[in-house]
Design a protein around this motif. Structure first.
Motif, PDB file in Angstrom:
ATOM      1  N   TYR A 275      18.751 -91.349  34.332  1.00  0.00           N
ATOM      2  CA  TYR A 275      18.784 -90.602  33.079  1.00  0.00           C
ATOM      3  C   TYR A 275      18.133 -91.413  31.954  1.00  0.00           C
ATOM      4  N   ARG A 276      18.428 -92.707  31.921  1.00  0.00           N
ATOM      5  CA  ARG A 276      17.826 -93.579  30.906  1.00  0.00           C
ATOM      6  C   ARG A 276      16.302 -93.596  31.045  1.00  0.00           C
ATOM      7  N   THR A 277      15.819 -93.695  32.275  1.00  0.00           N
ATOM      8  CA  THR A 277      14.376 -93.678  32.510  1.00  0.00           C
ATOM      9  C   THR A 277      13.757 -92.384  32.007  1.00  0.00           C
ATOM     10  N   ALA A 278      14.429 -91.269  32.278  1.00  0.00           N
ATOM     11  CA  ALA A 278      13.932 -89.983  31.802  1.00  0.00           C
ATOM     12  C   ALA A 278      13.947 -89.917  30.280  1.00  0.00           C
ATOM     13  N   GLN A 279      15.028 -90.416  29.683  1.00  0.00           N
ATOM     14  CA  GLN A 279      15.140 -90.369  28.229  1.00  0.00           C
ATOM     15  C   GLN A 279      14.011 -91.140  27.558  1.00  0.00           C
TER      16      GLN A 279
END
Length: 329
Positions: A275-279
């Protein structure tokens, strides 16, 4: 599904059987077709030797010289991973020996990024080192389109993923009668696939977006940043889409993938990193608190455990001075 994706599925999804080994070895005679296989490994003594042996026996023999180099990058194993891999015929390099001026960060993406400095292939093929019942199809399948279609630059493997519990039993995730787990895996179905469908719908056709088996042309890998941890597969796929476009991406069905599964809390940490990578790719903003708190039952009830979410990314390899110097040399 977007019309563009339906067209892509018909045009850029294949089966491994469509490109027999004889066709690939013939195609490999062309310039710019050297193949490097990289196995990132951390405490995989039970499986890494068989994977190396199969690749050497089936893809590195004189009659079928598909793979030019086979490298295991040991990211700090405390078991006999390095010894087993070397005895099976791989070149073993410890993560900390690569680019020593830059202290290594923990994580699979870190290992994949550093592997570019110790491999020479025009095509780099990544294969997880925890696969069981390994087949050479995992390599031939994802390398094949890159050898036979000059317009393809990034190929992911797709496969069925039967769930195997720690005791070897199938179906312990709640499926009955030993049936297969959800096709894409738990983190894929609960985190990655929803993210991709909502934010990068052109990638909705990938069956295994988080799969660890994929092959990429080196010039493309050189341009991509690498998340150091669990987000590396999603990050590379999204950035490749923006760099070369959907038609340069492809996937190949290689059958069935069996490997060691992680527990629910480990999957939670993986999901947070993804999720962090996507954000980061959605906003390039700052996460106010890049941490995840989980709970375990202790002697006095539930106890919190807080983990840092992977937030580091390595820059495109083409910007690293040592890599540029190696190419000049």
């Amino acid at each position: 599904m977007l019309d563009e994706v339906e067209t892509w599925l018909a045009r850029r999804s294949w089966s491994v059987s469509e490109r027999p080994l004889s066709r690939l070895t013939a195609a490999k005679r062309a310039p710019g077709a050297r193949v490097s296989v990289v196995l990132p490994a951390l405490n995989e003594e039970e499986t890494v030797g068989e994977i190396v042996s199969v690749i050497r026996r089936e893809l590195m023999r004189p009659a079928a010289p598909l793979v030019d180099e086979l490298v295991v990058i040991d990211s700090g194993s405390t078991d006999a991973t390095g010894k087993v891999a070397a005895e099976a015929g791989a070149r073993v390099v410890h993560r900390d020996e690569i680019l020593p001026r830059l202290p290594a960060l923990p994580g699979k993406g870190e290992v994949l990024w550093r592997s570019l400095l110790v491999t020479e292939g025009d095509i780099v093929c990544f294969v997880d080192a925890d696969l069981r019942d390994f087949s050479a199809d995992f390599v031939t399948g994802i390398v094949g389109p890159l050898l036979t279609d000059p317009d393809v630059q990034f190929v992911k493997a797709m496969y069925d993923r039967p769930f195997t519990g720690p005791d070897g039993a199938v179906g312990t995730d709640g499926t009955d009668g030993g049936s297969a787990a959800p096709q894409g895996g738990r983190v894929t179905e609960l985190m990655a696939r929803p993210l991709l469908n909502m934010h990068w719908p052109r990638l909705a056709g990938f069956v295994q977006p988080l799969g660890g088996e994929y092959a990429v042309r080196r010039p493309l890998l050189e341009q991509l940043p690498f998340p150091v941890g669990y987000g590396v597969e999603l990050g590379l796929l999204v950035d490749a889409l923006h760099t070369v476009g959907l038609d340069a991406l492809a996937q190949v069905d290689v059958g069935v993938r069996r490997h060691r599964h992680q527990d629910g809390q480990a999957l939670g940490r993986m999901a947070a990193a993804i999720y962090r990578t996507a954000q980061l790719r959605l906003a390039r903003g700052q996460l106010l608190r890049p941490e995840l708190t989980q709970f375990v039952r202790g002697e006095e009830g539930f106890e919190p455990r807080t983990y840092q979410v992977d937030t580091e990314e390595r820059p495109p390899m083409c910007t690293v001075a040592e890599y540029a110097a190696r190419r000049v040399a």
